[in-house]
Design a protein around this motif. Sequence first.
Motif, PDB file in Angstrom:
ATOM      1  N   ARG A 123       0.804  -1.221   0.000  1.00  0.00           N
ATOM      2  CA  ARG A 123       0.000   0.000   0.000  1.00  0.00           C
ATOM      3  C   ARG A 123       0.837   1.272   0.000  1.00  0.00           C
ATOM      4  O   ARG A 123       1.908   1.327   0.606  1.00  0.00           O
ATOM      5  CB  ARG A 123      -0.924   0.022   1.229  1.00  0.00           C
ATOM      6  N   ASP A 124       0.296   2.274  -0.684  1.00  0.00           N
ATOM      7  CA  ASP A 124       0.763   3.647  -0.577  1.00  0.00           C
ATOM      8  C   ASP A 124      -0.313   4.468   0.130  1.00  0.00           C
ATOM      9  O   ASP A 124      -1.449   4.007   0.315  1.00  0.00           O
ATOM     10  CB  ASP A 124       1.045   4.240  -1.962  1.00  0.00           C
ATOM     11  N   ILE A 125       0.049   5.680   0.498  1.00  0.00           N
ATOM     12  CA  ILE A 125      -0.829   6.542   1.298  1.00  0.00           C
ATOM     13  C   ILE A 125      -1.145   7.811   0.513  1.00  0.00           C
ATOM     14  O   ILE A 125      -0.285   8.344  -0.194  1.00  0.00           O
ATOM     15  CB  ILE A 125      -0.142   6.897   2.637  1.00  0.00           C
ATOM     16  N   PHE A 126      -2.381   8.290   0.652  1.00  0.00           N
ATOM     17  CA  PHE A 126      -2.802   9.519  -0.020  1.00  0.00           C
ATOM     18  C   PHE A 126      -3.402  10.478   1.002  1.00  0.00           C
ATOM     19  O   PHE A 126      -4.284  10.095   1.777  1.00  0.00           O
ATOM     20  CB  PHE A 126      -3.852   9.225  -1.098  1.00  0.00           C
ATOM     21  N   GLU A 127      -2.918  11.688   0.985  1.00  0.00           N
ATOM     22  CA  GLU A 127      -3.495  12.750   1.803  1.00  0.00           C
ATOM     23  C   GLU A 127      -3.957  13.849   0.851  1.00  0.00           C
ATOM     24  O   GLU A 127      -3.162  14.390   0.070  1.00  0.00           O
ATOM     25  CB  GLU A 127      -2.466  13.281   2.801  1.00  0.00           C
ATOM     26  N   ILE A 128      -5.248  14.173   0.895  1.00  0.00           N
ATOM     27  CA  ILE A 128      -5.855  15.030  -0.124  1.00  0.00           C
ATOM     28  C   ILE A 128      -6.404  16.299   0.519  1.00  0.00           C
ATOM     29  O   ILE A 128      -7.196  16.238   1.466  1.00  0.00           O
ATOM     30  CB  ILE A 128      -6.991  14.278  -0.852  1.00  0.00           C
ATOM     31  N   LYS A 129      -5.971  17.427  -0.008  1.00  0.00           N
ATOM     32  CA  LYS A 129      -6.498  18.724   0.409  1.00  0.00           C
ATOM     33  C   LYS A 129      -7.169  19.381  -0.792  1.00  0.00           C
ATOM     34  O   LYS A 129      -6.841  19.086  -1.937  1.00  0.00           O
ATOM     35  CB  LYS A 129      -5.372  19.621   0.939  1.00  0.00           C
ATOM     36  N   TYR A 175       2.087   9.538   8.986  1.00  0.00           N
ATOM     37  CA  TYR A 175       1.541   8.299   8.416  1.00  0.00           C
ATOM     38  C   TYR A 175       2.660   7.382   7.934  1.00  0.00           C
ATOM     39  O   TYR A 175       2.621   6.162   8.138  1.00  0.00           O
ATOM     40  CB  TYR A 175       0.594   8.612   7.259  1.00  0.00           C
ATOM     41  N   LEU A 176       3.659   7.974   7.269  1.00  0.00           N
ATOM     42  CA  LEU A 176       4.786   7.176   6.791  1.00  0.00           C
ATOM     43  C   LEU A 176       5.568   6.578   7.956  1.00  0.00           C
ATOM     44  O   LEU A 176       5.947   5.401   7.928  1.00  0.00           O
ATOM     45  CB  LEU A 176       5.713   8.039   5.927  1.00  0.00           C
ATOM     46  N   TYR A 177       5.815   7.395   8.963  1.00  0.00           N
ATOM     47  CA  TYR A 177       6.569   6.936  10.137  1.00  0.00           C
ATOM     48  C   TYR A 177       5.836   5.782  10.821  1.00  0.00           C
ATOM     49  O   TYR A 177       6.435   4.752  11.148  1.00  0.00           O
ATOM     50  CB  TYR A 177       6.761   8.101  11.109  1.00  0.00           C
ATOM     51  N   PHE A 178       4.531   5.955  11.002  1.00  0.00           N
ATOM     52  CA  PHE A 178       3.756   4.923  11.697  1.00  0.00           C
ATOM     53  C   PHE A 178       3.704   3.632  10.884  1.00  0.00           C
ATOM     54  O   PHE A 178       3.907   2.537  11.421  1.00  0.00           O
ATOM     55  CB  PHE A 178       2.334   5.420  11.971  1.00  0.00           C
ATOM     56  N   SER A 179       3.434   3.741   9.580  1.00  0.00           N
ATOM     57  CA  SER A 179       3.313   2.535   8.752  1.00  0.00           C
ATOM     58  C   SER A 179       4.647   1.809   8.626  1.00  0.00           C
ATOM     59  O   SER A 179       4.685   0.577   8.523  1.00  0.00           O
ATOM     60  CB  SER A 179       2.770   2.894   7.365  1.00  0.00           C
ATOM     61  N   HIS A 180       5.743   2.561   8.646  1.00  0.00           N
ATOM     62  CA  HIS A 180       7.066   1.934   8.558  1.00  0.00           C
ATOM     63  C   HIS A 180       7.417   1.204   9.854  1.00  0.00           C
ATOM     64  O   HIS A 180       7.908   0.068   9.828  1.00  0.00           O
ATOM     65  CB  HIS A 180       8.121   2.998   8.252  1.00  0.00           C
ATOM     66  N   ASN A 181       7.153   1.847  10.971  1.00  0.00           N
ATOM     67  CA  ASN A 181       7.563   1.282  12.258  1.00  0.00           C
ATOM     68  C   ASN A 181       6.584   0.255  12.812  1.00  0.00           C
ATOM     69  O   ASN A 181       6.913  -0.445  13.776  1.00  0.00           O
ATOM     70  CB  ASN A 181       7.760   2.409  13.279  1.00  0.00           C
ATOM     71  N   ASN A 182       5.408   0.182  12.215  1.00  0.00           N
ATOM     72  CA  ASN A 182       4.403  -0.762  12.714  1.00  0.00           C
ATOM     73  C   ASN A 182       3.890  -1.681  11.607  1.00  0.00           C
ATOM     74  O   ASN A 182       2.761  -2.160  11.670  1.00  0.00           O
ATOM     75  CB  ASN A 182       3.230   0.006  13.327  1.00  0.00           C
ATOM     76  N   LYS A 183       4.741  -1.939  10.612  1.00  0.00           N
ATOM     77  CA  LYS A 183       4.248  -2.697   9.457  1.00  0.00           C
ATOM     78  C   LYS A 183       3.883  -4.134   9.828  1.00  0.00           C
ATOM     79  O   LYS A 183       2.928  -4.693   9.272  1.00  0.00           O
ATOM     80  CB  LYS A 183       5.248  -2.658   8.305  1.00  0.00           C
ATOM     81  N   ASP A 184       4.604  -4.744  10.777  1.00  0.00           N
ATOM     82  CA  ASP A 184       4.262  -6.111  11.192  1.00  0.00           C
ATOM     83  C   ASP A 184       2.898  -6.140  11.875  1.00  0.00           C
ATOM     84  O   ASP A 184       2.068  -7.018  11.601  1.00  0.00           O
ATOM     85  CB  ASP A 184       5.335  -6.668  12.129  1.00  0.00           C
TER      86      ASP A 184
END
Length: 342
Positions: free
Chosen positions: A233-239, A266-275
């Motif tokens: 997955r990738d992440i999208f933040e939309i304004k 979001y990137l930090y959290f998904s990277h550090n909590n991917k498991d």
Amino acid sequence: MDNILKEKLTNLFDEIASIIENLTDNEIREYLGKGNIDKLLKSIHKEKQDKKQTLYDYLLENKNRLYLLALLRHAITINCSMPGLLNEKELFVSPFHFQWYDNGVMFTQGKDRFVGNIGLYEDGKLKFAVAARDFRGGHEIQKDDLLFIDVDEAKNLPKNINVPKSTNELDDTYLKLEKLILEQEEDESKYQFFLKENAWVFGAQYKQIDSHINLDDKNIPDFTGVRVRDNTRDIFEIKQPFLPIFRGDMKFRAAFDQAWNQAEQYLYFSHNNKDYLYREKGLNFDNPRCYLIIGYNLSFNEIKIMRRKERMVPAITILTYNDLLSLIKNTVIFIKNLKNKS
């Protein structure tokens, strides 16, 4: 030129040609790509110095030097562009003047030599580029300006992506977003709805778009998209497009800083909590990219400042709505071409 100097030059060129011929493909770029080719060409080409001299007088004065350069260009054009057939139509595959991928080769493919679609052949897969950015005059193409779409993946997108069947429907998708912008719509949810319903507009690289999935109670991105190529997955933040981004002193406003900080979080959290995310929520994140969609009709200097900010965190890609419109338009062209060739 006396015979001694002529013989000396001939011997030097023979020696250089012999060395070059025996270099490996990697060595030739290393040894000749650091200005040596440029030195040779500049030694032949004398730049026009006299502003009063007409172009034609300059050509006449340097006839033989420029003739040699033109001959070199002609030889490269004819001999280094390879003819082929696609759907019984002749085309040419030519080397490209940028090579950004260690395990792939970039090229152009089209009806004319050294002109056409920019392609990438990597790991046995054929991809073609669409412009992922809104190009402006004076901008030199960069790696992130192009999105390479895998031809086979684009042909076999899942049915739930809802790629329009007709060319009119494809064009209508672009027009729907353009209409929202021209009407100066500031309701962020309408842009989110548009992008959720048209996941294919991101270069046909996502097979599923999910909105507002809780990574945890504090991290809830607008969208996450499942990539076609590897199911991660990738992440999208939309304004919304008209959110003010810059202050009068060209510093970022708080609204932009907040959006940027969200993307980083979001990137930090998904990277550090991917498991944890995969085990407990079935969300597969592996080196995700976050797309921050924000801004419209920014000035050239504002774009430069944003790109400088972007380079600080390579995993964040800022797409202005001008970029998004350009990406959609070029994705539409790509899909139309696929349909015409199938």
